[in-house]
Design an enzyme around this catalytic site. Structure first.
Site, PDB file in Angstrom:
ATOM      1  N   GLU A   1       0.841  -1.205   0.000  1.00 53.42           N
ATOM      2  CA  GLU A   1       0.000   0.000   0.000  1.00 53.42           C
ATOM      3  C   GLU A   1       0.870   1.245   0.000  1.00 53.42           C
ATOM      4  O   GLU A   1       2.004   1.228   0.464  1.00 53.42           O
ATOM      5  CB  GLU A   1      -0.950  -0.003   1.201  1.00 53.42           C
ATOM      6  CG  GLU A   1      -0.291  -0.232   2.553  1.00 53.42           C
ATOM      7  CD  GLU A   1      -0.228   1.006   3.419  1.00 53.42           C
ATOM      8  OE1 GLU A   1      -0.167   2.121   2.849  1.00 53.42           O
ATOM      9  OE2 GLU A   1      -0.207   0.854   4.656  1.00 53.42           O
TER      10      GLU A   1
ATOM     11  N   ARG B   1       2.033  -2.293  12.158  1.00 56.10           N
ATOM     12  CA  ARG B   1       1.256  -3.267  11.393  1.00 56.10           C
ATOM     13  C   ARG B   1       0.606  -2.674  10.145  1.00 56.10           C
ATOM     14  O   ARG B   1      -0.470  -3.074   9.721  1.00 56.10           O
ATOM     15  CB  ARG B   1       0.201  -3.960  12.264  1.00 56.10           C
ATOM     16  CG  ARG B   1       0.781  -4.591  13.518  1.00 56.10           C
ATOM     17  CD  ARG B   1      -0.210  -5.473  14.228  1.00 56.10           C
ATOM     18  NE  ARG B   1      -0.452  -6.714  13.475  1.00 56.10           N
ATOM     19  CZ  ARG B   1       0.356  -7.788  13.511  1.00 56.10           C
ATOM     20  NH1 ARG B   1       1.468  -7.776  14.242  1.00 56.10           N
ATOM     21  NH2 ARG B   1       0.054  -8.862  12.822  1.00 56.10           N
TER      22      ARG B   1
ATOM     23  N   CYS C   1       7.250  -0.709  -2.574  1.00 56.63           N
ATOM     24  CA  CYS C   1       8.431  -1.538  -2.814  1.00 56.63           C
ATOM     25  C   CYS C   1       9.660  -1.120  -2.018  1.00 56.63           C
ATOM     26  O   CYS C   1      10.376  -1.978  -1.495  1.00 56.63           O
ATOM     27  CB  CYS C   1       8.747  -1.597  -4.305  1.00 56.63           C
ATOM     28  SG  CYS C   1       9.310  -0.048  -5.059  1.00 56.63           S
TER      29      CYS C   1
ATOM     30  N   HIS D   1      11.227   0.697  -9.718  1.00 53.57           N
ATOM     31  CA  HIS D   1      10.894  -0.424  -8.837  1.00 53.57           C
ATOM     32  C   HIS D   1      12.162  -0.997  -8.205  1.00 53.57           C
ATOM     33  O   HIS D   1      13.179  -1.166  -8.880  1.00 53.57           O
ATOM     34  CB  HIS D   1      10.160  -1.514  -9.613  1.00 53.57           C
ATOM     35  CG  HIS D   1       9.757  -2.685  -8.768  1.00 53.57           C
ATOM     36  ND1 HIS D   1       9.072  -2.551  -7.583  1.00 53.57           N
ATOM     37  CD2 HIS D   1       9.967  -4.023  -8.935  1.00 53.57           C
ATOM     38  CE1 HIS D   1       8.867  -3.738  -7.058  1.00 53.57           C
ATOM     39  NE2 HIS D   1       9.397  -4.645  -7.854  1.00 53.57           N
TER      40      HIS D   1
ATOM     41  N   ASP E   1      11.366 -10.401  -4.017  1.00 49.07           N
ATOM     42  CA  ASP E   1      10.611  -9.160  -4.213  1.00 49.07           C
ATOM     43  C   ASP E   1       9.303  -9.247  -3.446  1.00 49.07           C
ATOM     44  O   ASP E   1       8.387  -9.970  -3.835  1.00 49.07           O
ATOM     45  CB  ASP E   1      10.347  -8.940  -5.708  1.00 49.07           C
ATOM     46  CG  ASP E   1       9.649  -7.625  -5.989  1.00 49.07           C
ATOM     47  OD1 ASP E   1       9.445  -6.842  -5.038  1.00 49.07           O
ATOM     48  OD2 ASP E   1       9.314  -7.384  -7.162  1.00 49.07           O
TER      49      ASP E   1
END
Length: 279
Positions: free
Chosen positions: A49, A74, A79, A116, A131
């Site tokens: 997210e 939590r 990435c 990324h 990943d």
């Protein structure tokens, strides 16, 4: 390199629900079995997210900030956060971990910038792609890099890595009967400071796909789910994709039930307000 010595490894392992083997002293061994178990537990437990970007907050990449958010708070992350945390844990366990920068190829033939972050972990001389941060289409487990072209089954999903010119490797996902490129990366090593630069673009540049956009994703064992804006997509291994619209009144329930993501009350209220403003 990844500040693994600063990580509260026990708290991380509890967060991801790690149930793999431990050595006689209780320590994890840097072997392939541990790599699989940690990677799979991480991707099963920590949602992809980018809500902080939508809420207009900076995304910090120092390990303490990532640990406070993803482990103790939590929350999920995107990435740079996910793979920086995974890299720190693997480094702490004793693995050899290096970074790579990848170009997203899921948006047609356009050549996109390297935005990324992925990891390459070497076990007994063999490189593995790790990943935890590519969202609902990403791998749940490590993917071998030493055997380009070989198909790798992960539950109901199948991946392969193919090689292009100049040593560029491409991760591909089989959807139905069609192989789809996910991203491509070169052998050039990336360091944490490189991800700070990429993170600045991804979290603040007007052209970034994360800016002003709600993105929450989860790579399930069977059905995989992505909430982008108001559209919730459920992707099936046979290639079918089902969509439904999620309005502001149902947003928090979807985040909780579909993605196991619960926000503090103030953040939840702000997120619903932003979602409602899209009307």
């Amino acid at each position: 390199m990844w500040s693994g010595d600063e990580l509260d490894l026990d708290a991380y392992l509890e967060r991801i629900g790690y149930e793999g083997d431990r050595g006689p002293s209780g320590e994890l061994r840097p072997d392939l079995r541990t790599l699989y178990a940690v990677h799979r537990a991480h991707t099963a437990s920590i949602t992809f997210e980018s809500l902080d970007v939508l809420l207009g907050r900076p995304v910090a990449l120092d390990l303490k900030s990532i640990e406070d958010k993803l482990v103790h708070g939590r929350r999920g992350g995107y990435c740079y956060e996910q793979n920086s945390l995974l890299a720190a844990a693997l480094e702490r366990i004793g693995f050899e971990v290096s970074g790579r920068g990848a170009r997203n190829r899921t948006r047609g033939d356009s050549v996109l910038a390297v935005t990324h972050a992925v990891l390459v972990v070497t076990v007994k001389g063999e490189p593995w792609l790790c990943d935890a941060g590519f969202g609902f289409q990403g791998p749940r487990e490590p993917v071998p890099l030493g055997r380009p072209g070989s198909e790798v089954r992960q539950g109901e999903w199948t991946y392969r890595v193919r090689e292009e010119e100049d040593g560029v490797l491409v991760l591909c996902l089989l959807r139905g009967e069609t192989w789809r490129d996910l991203y491509a990366f070169s052998p050039q090593r990336y360091h944490p400071v490189d991800y700070v630069v990429l993170n600045h673009y991804s979290s603040s540049h007007p052209a970034s796909s994360f800016v002003g956009r709600l993105i929450v994703q989860y790579p399930g064992d069977g059905v995989r789910q992505a909430l982008v804006g108001r559209e919730l997509t459920r992707l099936h291994p046979d290639g079918r994709a089902e969509q439904e619209i999620v309005g502001p009144d149902g947003l928090l329930a979807v985040l909780d039930q579909e993605f196991e993501l619960r926000l503090p009350e103030r953040d939840a209220e702000e997120l619903v307000r932003i979602h409602r403003a899209e009307d």
